[in-house]
Design an enzyme around this catalytic site. Sequence first.
Site, PDB file in Angstrom:
ATOM      1  N   GLY A 149       1.168   4.088   1.771  1.00  0.00           N
ATOM      2  CA  GLY A 149       1.761   4.544   3.034  1.00  0.00           C
ATOM      3  C   GLY A 149       2.776   3.565   3.585  1.00  0.00           C
ATOM      4  O   GLY A 149       3.836   3.960   4.077  1.00  0.00           O
ATOM      5  N   CYS A 150       2.463   2.288   3.496  1.00  0.00           N
ATOM      6  CA  CYS A 150       3.362   1.263   4.027  1.00  0.00           C
ATOM      7  C   CYS A 150       4.644   1.174   3.214  1.00  0.00           C
ATOM      8  O   CYS A 150       5.726   0.983   3.762  1.00  0.00           O
ATOM      9  CB  CYS A 150       2.650  -0.087   4.063  1.00  0.00           C
ATOM     10  N   THR A 151       4.528   1.328   1.927  1.00  0.00           N
ATOM     11  CA  THR A 151       5.704   1.312   1.061  1.00  0.00           C
ATOM     12  C   THR A 151       6.591   2.519   1.361  1.00  0.00           C
ATOM     13  O   THR A 151       7.813   2.382   1.494  1.00  0.00           O
ATOM     14  CB  THR A 151       5.276   1.293  -0.424  1.00  0.00           C
ATOM     15  N   ALA A 189       8.337   1.933   4.753  1.00  0.00           N
ATOM     16  CA  ALA A 189       9.410   0.942   4.644  1.00  0.00           C
ATOM     17  C   ALA A 189      10.618   1.513   3.911  1.00  0.00           C
ATOM     18  O   ALA A 189      11.764   1.286   4.304  1.00  0.00           O
ATOM     19  CB  ALA A 189       8.896  -0.313   3.929  1.00  0.00           C
ATOM     20  N   THR A 227       0.867  -1.179   0.000  1.00  0.00           N
ATOM     21  CA  THR A 227       0.000   0.000   0.000  1.00  0.00           C
ATOM     22  C   THR A 227       0.901   1.226   0.000  1.00  0.00           C
ATOM     23  O   THR A 227       2.070   1.155   0.378  1.00  0.00           O
ATOM     24  CB  THR A 227      -0.939   0.009   1.215  1.00  0.00           C
TER      25      THR A 227
END
Length: 129
Positions: free
Chosen positions: A16-18, A21, A14
Amino acid sequence: KKWTVLYFYPGAFTSGCTLEARGFQRDLPSYQNLNAQIVGVSVDSIEKNAQFCTEEKLDFYMLSDVGGKVSKLYGSALSIPGFGTFSNRQTYLLDPRGNLRFVFTDVESHVPRHSAEVLEKIQLFQQEA
């Protein structure tokens, strides 16, 4: 013994998660210089997290919390009827003795600068020691 940045995220791949990370990966040498390790946690499957690590070239641990048991224990679980349980975007900072030193609860509103904020907090705690 190392400092541990235990960060919970809703789902691999997703936006935001990418972004989150990638920020931790970009700053990984700075974490290593501070004797800190990064550990990501989501309810994604082992296979999905492995693919995420490979495609994003992540050199830190990503744990699969299928069912959300660990997320619930840390108070980071979100249950959405009809969709299941997800990990809320929160980060826990543990010192080398395993003591919880700080919790970042409002990560969602500032994902792009989150890694820098975590680094600053580790430096602050290390200066106090």
